[in-house]
Design a protein around this motif. Structure first.
Motif, PDB file in Angstrom:
ATOM      1  N   ILE A 132      15.472 -12.045   8.940  1.00 55.05           N
ATOM      2  CA  ILE A 132      14.464 -13.087   9.132  1.00 55.05           C
ATOM      3  C   ILE A 132      13.321 -12.853   8.149  1.00 55.05           C
ATOM      4  CG2 ILE A 132      13.080 -14.348  10.805  1.00 55.05           C
ATOM      5  CD1 ILE A 132      15.996 -14.034  11.658  1.00 55.05           C
ATOM      6  N   GLU A 133      13.043 -13.827   7.292  1.00 54.03           N
ATOM      7  CA  GLU A 133      11.937 -13.692   6.351  1.00 54.03           C
ATOM      8  C   GLU A 133      10.720 -14.464   6.857  1.00 54.03           C
ATOM      9  OE1 GLU A 133      12.405 -15.402   2.507  1.00 54.03           O
ATOM     10  OE2 GLU A 133      12.418 -17.453   3.253  1.00 54.03           O
ATOM     11  N   GLY A 134       9.551 -14.065   6.371  1.00 53.00           N
ATOM     12  CA  GLY A 134       8.328 -14.796   6.669  1.00 53.00           C
ATOM     13  C   GLY A 134       7.469 -14.201   7.759  1.00 53.00           C
ATOM     14  N   PHE A 135       7.925 -13.135   8.410  1.00 49.47           N
ATOM     15  CA  PHE A 135       7.152 -12.575   9.515  1.00 49.47           C
ATOM     16  C   PHE A 135       5.847 -11.938   9.057  1.00 49.47           C
ATOM     17  CE2 PHE A 135      10.501 -13.266  12.518  1.00 49.47           C
ATOM     18  CZ  PHE A 135       9.877 -13.209  13.754  1.00 49.47           C
ATOM     19  N   LEU A 136       5.820 -11.396   7.861  1.00 52.37           N
ATOM     20  CA  LEU A 136       4.594 -10.744   7.405  1.00 52.37           C
ATOM     21  C   LEU A 136       3.460 -11.739   7.214  1.00 52.37           C
ATOM     22  CD1 LEU A 136       6.559  -8.365   6.971  1.00 52.37           C
ATOM     23  CD2 LEU A 136       5.197  -7.761   4.977  1.00 52.37           C
ATOM     24  N   ASN A 137       3.809 -12.992   6.967  1.00 54.21           N
ATOM     25  CA  ASN A 137       2.781 -14.020   6.838  1.00 54.21           C
ATOM     26  C   ASN A 137       2.363 -14.576   8.193  1.00 54.21           C
ATOM     27  OD1 ASN A 137       2.886 -13.873   3.997  1.00 54.21           O
ATOM     28  ND2 ASN A 137       4.660 -15.236   3.958  1.00 54.21           N
ATOM     29  N   GLY A 138       3.190 -14.338   9.207  1.00 54.05           N
ATOM     30  CA  GLY A 138       2.922 -14.948  10.501  1.00 54.05           C
ATOM     31  C   GLY A 138       2.174 -14.062  11.477  1.00 54.05           C
ATOM     32  N   ILE A 139       2.252 -12.741  11.287  1.00 57.74           N
ATOM     33  CA  ILE A 139       1.576 -11.813  12.187  1.00 57.74           C
ATOM     34  C   ILE A 139       0.808 -10.791  11.353  1.00 57.74           C
ATOM     35  CG2 ILE A 139       3.158 -12.095  14.124  1.00 57.74           C
ATOM     36  CD1 ILE A 139       4.731  -9.739  13.189  1.00 57.74           C
ATOM     37  N   HIS A 140       0.047  -9.919  12.003  1.00 57.44           N
ATOM     38  CA  HIS A 140      -0.811  -8.987  11.274  1.00 57.44           C
ATOM     39  C   HIS A 140      -0.722  -7.598  11.897  1.00 57.44           C
ATOM     40  CE1 HIS A 140      -3.208 -10.104  14.784  1.00 57.44           C
ATOM     41  NE2 HIS A 140      -3.827  -8.945  14.639  1.00 57.44           N
ATOM     42  N   GLY A 141      -1.106  -6.596  11.127  1.00 57.78           N
ATOM     43  CA  GLY A 141      -1.265  -5.248  11.653  1.00 57.78           C
ATOM     44  C   GLY A 141       0.002  -4.557  12.093  1.00 57.78           C
ATOM     45  N   THR A 142       1.155  -4.936  11.531  1.00 57.45           N
ATOM     46  CA  THR A 142       2.412  -4.310  11.922  1.00 57.45           C
ATOM     47  C   THR A 142       2.725  -3.126  11.008  1.00 57.45           C
ATOM     48  OG1 THR A 142       3.858  -5.596  10.463  1.00 57.45           O
ATOM     49  CG2 THR A 142       3.242  -6.601  12.572  1.00 57.45           C
ATOM     50  N   THR A 143       3.745  -2.380  11.381  1.00 57.33           N
ATOM     51  CA  THR A 143       4.172  -1.264  10.537  1.00 57.33           C
ATOM     52  C   THR A 143       4.626  -1.750   9.166  1.00 57.33           C
ATOM     53  OG1 THR A 143       6.389  -1.400  11.508  1.00 57.33           O
ATOM     54  CG2 THR A 143       4.854   0.185  12.477  1.00 57.33           C
ATOM     55  N   LEU A 144       5.205  -2.942   9.097  1.00 55.61           N
ATOM     56  CA  LEU A 144       5.669  -3.455   7.808  1.00 55.61           C
ATOM     57  C   LEU A 144       4.502  -3.751   6.868  1.00 55.61           C
ATOM     58  CD1 LEU A 144       8.671  -5.821   8.631  1.00 55.61           C
ATOM     59  CD2 LEU A 144       8.671  -3.408   8.018  1.00 55.61           C
ATOM     60  N   HIS A 145       3.372  -4.148   7.420  1.00 56.29           N
ATOM     61  CA  HIS A 145       2.185  -4.328   6.589  1.00 56.29           C
ATOM     62  C   HIS A 145       1.639  -2.979   6.117  1.00 56.29           C
ATOM     63  CE1 HIS A 145       2.120  -8.121   8.968  1.00 56.29           C
ATOM     64  NE2 HIS A 145       1.647  -8.635   7.853  1.00 56.29           N
ATOM     65  N   PHE A 146       1.821  -1.974   6.934  1.00 59.15           N
ATOM     66  CA  PHE A 146       1.145  -0.689   6.744  1.00 59.15           C
ATOM     67  C   PHE A 146       1.940   0.288   5.887  1.00 59.15           C
ATOM     68  CE2 PHE A 146      -0.285   3.504   8.405  1.00 59.15           C
ATOM     69  CZ  PHE A 146      -1.638   3.382   8.139  1.00 59.15           C
ATOM     70  N   PHE A 147       3.240   0.411   6.175  1.00 56.48           N
ATOM     71  CA  PHE A 147       4.063   1.399   5.475  1.00 56.48           C
ATOM     72  C   PHE A 147       4.545   0.827   4.148  1.00 56.48           C
ATOM     73  CE2 PHE A 147       4.866   2.922   9.951  1.00 56.48           C
ATOM     74  CZ  PHE A 147       4.031   4.019   9.821  1.00 56.48           C
ATOM     75  N   ASN A 148       3.690   0.912   3.162  1.00 52.66           N
ATOM     76  CA  ASN A 148       4.022   0.437   1.824  1.00 52.66           C
ATOM     77  C   ASN A 148       3.692   1.526   0.813  1.00 52.66           C
ATOM     78  OD1 ASN A 148       1.167   0.199   1.106  1.00 52.66           O
ATOM     79  ND2 ASN A 148       1.157  -1.615   2.428  1.00 52.66           N
ATOM     80  N   SER A 149       3.910   1.228  -0.443  1.00 50.18           N
ATOM     81  CA  SER A 149       3.768   2.247  -1.484  1.00 50.18           C
ATOM     82  C   SER A 149       2.337   2.738  -1.655  1.00 50.18           C
ATOM     83  CB  SER A 149       4.301   1.702  -2.813  1.00 50.18           C
ATOM     84  OG  SER A 149       5.681   1.370  -2.700  1.00 50.18           O
ATOM     85  N   ASN A 150       1.370   2.017  -1.113  1.00 44.67           N
ATOM     86  CA  ASN A 150      -0.027   2.439  -1.236  1.00 44.67           C
ATOM     87  C   ASN A 150      -0.415   3.506  -0.217  1.00 44.67           C
ATOM     88  OD1 ASN A 150      -0.534   0.559  -3.314  1.00 44.67           O
ATOM     89  ND2 ASN A 150      -0.861  -1.072  -1.815  1.00 44.67           N
ATOM     90  N   LEU A 151       0.360   3.641   0.852  1.00 50.15           N
ATOM     91  CA  LEU A 151      -0.041   4.528   1.946  1.00 50.15           C
ATOM     92  C   LEU A 151      -0.116   5.982   1.499  1.00 50.15           C
ATOM     93  CD1 LEU A 151      -0.754   4.864   4.909  1.00 50.15           C
ATOM     94  CD2 LEU A 151       1.691   5.015   5.423  1.00 50.15           C
ATOM     95  N   PHE A 152       0.954   6.478   0.888  1.00 47.86           N
ATOM     96  CA  PHE A 152       0.974   7.862   0.409  1.00 47.86           C
ATOM     97  C   PHE A 152       1.148   7.931  -1.110  1.00 47.86           C
ATOM     98  CE2 PHE A 152       2.776   8.284   4.802  1.00 47.86           C
ATOM     99  CZ  PHE A 152       1.690   8.946   5.352  1.00 47.86           C
ATOM    100  N   ASN A 153       0.985   6.779  -1.777  1.00 46.11           N
ATOM    101  CA  ASN A 153       1.169   6.704  -3.230  1.00 46.11           C
ATOM    102  C   ASN A 153       2.568   7.151  -3.646  1.00 46.11           C
ATOM    103  OD1 ASN A 153      -1.499   5.764  -3.854  1.00 46.11           O
ATOM    104  ND2 ASN A 153      -2.248   7.841  -3.481  1.00 46.11           N
ATOM    105  N   ILE A 154       3.553   6.740  -2.852  1.00 44.18           N
ATOM    106  CA  ILE A 154       4.957   7.025  -3.112  1.00 44.18           C
ATOM    107  C   ILE A 154       5.720   5.713  -2.951  1.00 44.18           C
ATOM    108  CG2 ILE A 154       7.007   8.281  -2.312  1.00 44.18           C
ATOM    109  CD1 ILE A 154       5.123  10.411  -1.201  1.00 44.18           C
ATOM    110  N   PRO A 155       6.666   5.401  -3.835  1.00 39.28           N
ATOM    111  CA  PRO A 155       7.471   4.190  -3.637  1.00 39.28           C
ATOM    112  C   PRO A 155       8.065   4.157  -2.228  1.00 39.28           C
ATOM    113  CG  PRO A 155       7.936   5.147  -5.778  1.00 39.28           C
ATOM    114  CD  PRO A 155       7.052   6.131  -5.059  1.00 39.28           C
ATOM    115  N   THR A 156       7.873   3.044  -1.534  1.00 37.58           N
ATOM    116  CA  THR A 156       8.219   2.967  -0.115  1.00 37.58           C
ATOM    117  C   THR A 156       8.970   1.679   0.191  1.00 37.58           C
ATOM    118  OG1 THR A 156       6.271   4.278   0.498  1.00 37.58           O
ATOM    119  CG2 THR A 156       7.273   2.934   2.227  1.00 37.58           C
TER     120      THR A 156
END
Length: 248
Positions: free
Chosen positions: A97-121
């Motif tokens: 299912i695509e589009g959830f990141l635009n529909g909700i906020h503050g989830t792990t998918l928003h948070f766990f990205n390459s910026n968190l630990f400066n490692i490709p994620t």
């Protein structure tokens, strides 16, 4: 974990709407005795992961956030907008299912990205079934095993085919790829009541009455498939409607 023990979605706030940089900064700086249950768990999750990253120094991180839903029905995967995430999601033999990141906020998918630990994620969420359904555990395990195979942690020959079979069986007849087209938001004072017997991926028609609240009946904005109808007292989202996309 306190919420799980009490069989509720959360104690004070929804943990999976709390994963924001601003909230993490607040939680890390505040004394423990001033934090609520979900704040403490957010800090523990972050500090545990940070410690593991410092010890093992990985070149790439993969996060799989496992969930269950209040409604019965099929399993599904939610990717981020990155291609690696989509490829991983498609490898799990479950609807994507695509589009959830635009529909909700503050989830792990928003948070766990390459910026968190400066490692490709790479991050995905996997919904393995209904909360109290024992087979939801089997499907979560199967998804994790397939994930390990996809990212190269285990050899394909070492993975039993039953893991693929479990996921394919529960995804049979469901669209492989869909997009989010409607969200119904819920506030605690709304007195939201979902109509009974809706299941994930059940077809709904434009104008169909799906629920009610203090303002009256709530209808589907368009034809589609319903996802995660809310059958518990807590939660910010009453239901989602998705639309299958051909060509996947």
């Amino acid at each position: 974990l306190q919420a799980v023990q009490q069989k509720v979605r959360f104690i004070k706030k929804d943990l999976n709407r709390s994963f924001t940089p601003e909230n993490l900064e607040r939680v890390l700086q505040a004394p423990s005795d001033e934090l609520e249950a979900e704040d403490l768990e957010l800090r523990e999750i972050y500090e545990t992961l940070k410690k593991e990253v410092e010890i093992f120094k990985p070149k790439h991180l993969v996060f799989v956030d496992l969930h269950t839903t209040t409604a019965f029905g099929g399993i599904f995967t939610i990717p981020t907008e990155e291609q690696n995430s989509l490829d991983l999601a498609l490898s799990l033999h479950a609807p994507v299912i695509e589009g959830f990141l635009n529909g909700i906020h503050g989830t792990t998918l928003h948070f766990f990205n390459s910026n968190l630990f400066n490692i490709p994620t790479t991050a995905i969420s996997f919904e393995s079934g209904q909360h109290d359904e024992r087979l939801s555990i089997n499907r979560a395990v199967a998804a994790l095993v397939n994930c390990l195979r996809h990212v190269g942690c285990v050899k394909p020959d070492d993975v039993e085919s039953r893991h693929d079979d479990i996921l394919r069986e529960y995804s049979e007849g469901l669209p492989r790829f869909s997009k989010l087209v409607q969200i119904h938001r819920v506030n605690p004072e709304d007195n939201f009541q979902m109509r009974p017997d809706y299941k994930n991926f059940m077809a709904v028609a434009e104008g169909e009455i799906l629920a009610s609240d203090r303002n009256g009946n709530i209808m589907a904005d368009r034809d589609g498939l319903i996802l995660m109808p809310l059958y518990q007292p807590q939660g910010e989202d009453g239901f989602f409607i998705i639309e299958p996309i051909e060509g996947f």
